[in-house]
Design a protein around this motif. Structure first.
Motif, PDB file in Angstrom:
ATOM      1  N   VAL A   1       0.636  -1.344  -0.030  1.00  0.00           N
ATOM      2  CA  VAL A   1       0.010   0.032  -0.214  1.00  0.00           C
ATOM      3  C   VAL A   1       1.028   1.191  -0.167  1.00  0.00           C
ATOM      4  N   ALA A   2       1.714   1.298   0.823  1.00  0.00           N
ATOM      5  CA  ALA A   2       2.815   2.513   0.889  1.00  0.00           C
ATOM      6  C   ALA A   2       3.413   2.537  -0.405  1.00  0.00           C
TER       7      ALA A   2
ATOM      8  N   VAL B   1      16.789   2.324  11.396  1.00  0.00           N
ATOM      9  CA  VAL B   1      15.878   3.194  12.017  1.00  0.00           C
ATOM     10  C   VAL B   1      14.713   3.012  11.682  1.00  0.00           C
ATOM     11  N   ARG B   2      13.568   3.185  12.321  1.00  0.00           N
ATOM     12  CA  ARG B   2      12.206   3.157  11.936  1.00  0.00           C
ATOM     13  C   ARG B   2      11.393   4.503  12.281  1.00  0.00           C
ATOM     14  N   GLY B   3      10.738   5.047  11.580  1.00  0.00           N
ATOM     15  CA  GLY B   3       9.875   5.977  11.707  1.00  0.00           C
ATOM     16  C   GLY B   3       8.638   5.458  12.759  1.00  0.00           C
ATOM     17  N   GLU B   4       8.206   5.830  13.835  1.00  0.00           N
ATOM     18  CA  GLU B   4       7.244   5.288  14.754  1.00  0.00           C
ATOM     19  C   GLU B   4       5.852   4.802  13.820  1.00  0.00           C
ATOM     20  N   ASN B   5       5.588   6.024  12.997  1.00  0.00           N
ATOM     21  CA  ASN B   5       4.330   6.112  11.963  1.00  0.00           C
ATOM     22  C   ASN B   5       4.543   5.347  10.931  1.00  0.00           C
TER      23      ASN B   5
ATOM     24  N   VAL C   1       7.162  10.373  13.719  1.00  0.00           N
ATOM     25  CA  VAL C   1       7.630  10.258  12.276  1.00  0.00           C
ATOM     26  C   VAL C   1       7.042   9.189  11.529  1.00  0.00           C
ATOM     27  N   GLY C   2       6.902   9.405  10.339  1.00  0.00           N
ATOM     28  CA  GLY C   2       6.617   8.152   9.351  1.00  0.00           C
ATOM     29  C   GLY C   2       7.741   7.791   8.402  1.00  0.00           C
ATOM     30  N   HIS C   3       7.382   7.682   7.555  1.00  0.00           N
ATOM     31  CA  HIS C   3       8.520   7.566   6.349  1.00  0.00           C
ATOM     32  C   HIS C   3       8.940   8.698   5.554  1.00  0.00           C
TER      33      HIS C   3
ATOM     34  N   PRO D   1       4.882  12.662   6.100  1.00  0.00           N
ATOM     35  CA  PRO D   1       5.115  11.820   6.964  1.00  0.00           C
ATOM     36  C   PRO D   1       6.780  12.130   7.488  1.00  0.00           C
ATOM     37  N   PHE D   2       7.400  13.017   6.794  1.00  0.00           N
ATOM     38  CA  PHE D   2       8.741  13.306   7.405  1.00  0.00           C
ATOM     39  C   PHE D   2       8.682  13.843   8.960  1.00  0.00           C
ATOM     40  N   GLY D   3       7.492  14.399   9.282  1.00  0.00           N
ATOM     41  CA  GLY D   3       7.289  14.768  10.715  1.00  0.00           C
ATOM     42  C   GLY D   3       7.509  16.452  10.737  1.00  0.00           C
ATOM     43  N   VAL D   4       7.728  16.978  11.983  1.00  0.00           N
ATOM     44  CA  VAL D   4       7.838  18.371  12.035  1.00  0.00           C
ATOM     45  C   VAL D   4       9.089  19.026  11.807  1.00  0.00           C
TER      46      VAL D   4
END
Length: 289
Positions: free
Chosen positions: A138-139, A235-239, A266-268, A169-172
């Motif tokens: 899906v991603a 390293v994994r982004g939590e989301n 953070v996602g992907h 998804p990169f986050g803030v």
């Protein structure tokens, strides 16, 4: 501190092409770190990380073929991992070093896995940034949908908004960080419009992949991962919607038995432009084992 822009000539089934790369730090330093970006990104993504590590490494950041300052392939169906691995082997030969460390984000991590899995691999330490042997279809579909789409914006602020929308998804990030992330992957055409930096043909291999090929590809990735002997950090982004918690848990138990670090909110994929994220990489790379 400024990077030096260089290039190396590589070979595909349809002929020669140029791969551009940036070099940071002492060009004679035998300690080399290769940093490879994600599918639709560029070498400039690693500016902050490279500046931080240039006191200890000669840092090499290529634009994978089809992106940024690198050349384009005559047949876009060759925009796939085997071609990228071949190009990176040519780059490593140009660097003329015995061992390297590797930081790969998403696609760059898959390229690193491919090289690290080979007998006699020069990769000593390997950082896989939000990628592993099992990828969420899906991603992949989400990423593949926008990769091949042509866009053109008359104003930079419109283009910036687009990059922010597909990169949430990169986050803030700060406004300055978002502007750099956008400027790194945007170019102005002859009409002054802001467009993507890469060959839109990158999207063609996504459109031709079958479910059977996805299954076979995943089996090959796990076989490659199991063959890795490099000390490995994942390293994994939590989301993250690309790399599941189930997959990274399995990665800690087989193959190189990777160390796992998760980054919250953070996602992907984590961008490694903040001091906190850079510290994760620096600690792993410079720690004596």
């Amino acid at each position: 501190m400024q990077a030096r822009r260089k290039s190396v000539q590589c070979l595909s089934p349809t002929g020669l092409h140029t791969m551009s790369y940036q070099e940071w730090g002492d060009p004679f330093n035998p300690e080399v770190l290769v940093c490879v970006h994600g599918l639709a990104r560029v070498s400039d993504d690693f500016d902050a990380l490279a500046k931080n590590l240039a006191d200890r490494y000669r840092v090499i950041c290529p634009d994978v073929v089809g992106r940024g300052a690198s050349g384009r392939l005559r047949n876009p169906m060759h925009y796939q991992i085997p071609q990228y691995v071949s190009d990176m082997v040519t780059l490593l030969a140009r660097l003329d070093v015995v061992k390297v460390d590797w930081f790969g984000t998403s696609m760059g991590g898959l390229i690193g896995m491919g090289i690290a899995s080979l007998e006699g691999s020069p990769i000593r330490k390997l950082i896989l940034n939000d990628v592993g042997p099992a990828l969420n279809p899906v991603a992949l579909a989400r990423i593949g949908e926008y990769v091949g789409q042509a866009v053109a914006f008359d104003r930079f602020d419109e283009a910036l908004g687009y990059i922010k929308s597909i990169s949430q998804p990169f986050g803030v990030h700060t406004d300055a960080q978002w502007e750099k992330l956008a400027r790194d992957v945007l170019r102005q055409n002859a009409a002054g419009q802001w467009i993507k930096h890469y060959d839109l043909g990158l999207g063609l291999p996504f459109k031709s992949v079958t479910a059977e090929q996805v299954t076979a590809g995943e089996a090959m990735l796990w076989a490659a991962y199991d063959a890795i002997r490099s000390k490995t950090l994942v390293v994994r982004g939590e989301n993250s919607d690309l790399l599941s918690l189930e997959t990274v848990t399995e990665m800690t138990k087989r193959g190189p038995c990777a160390t796992l670090v998760q980054i919250s909110s953070v996602g992907h994929a984590p961008t490694f432009v903040s001091a906190e994220q850079i510290a994760i990489a620096r600690d792993f790379l410079l720690r004596d084992d």
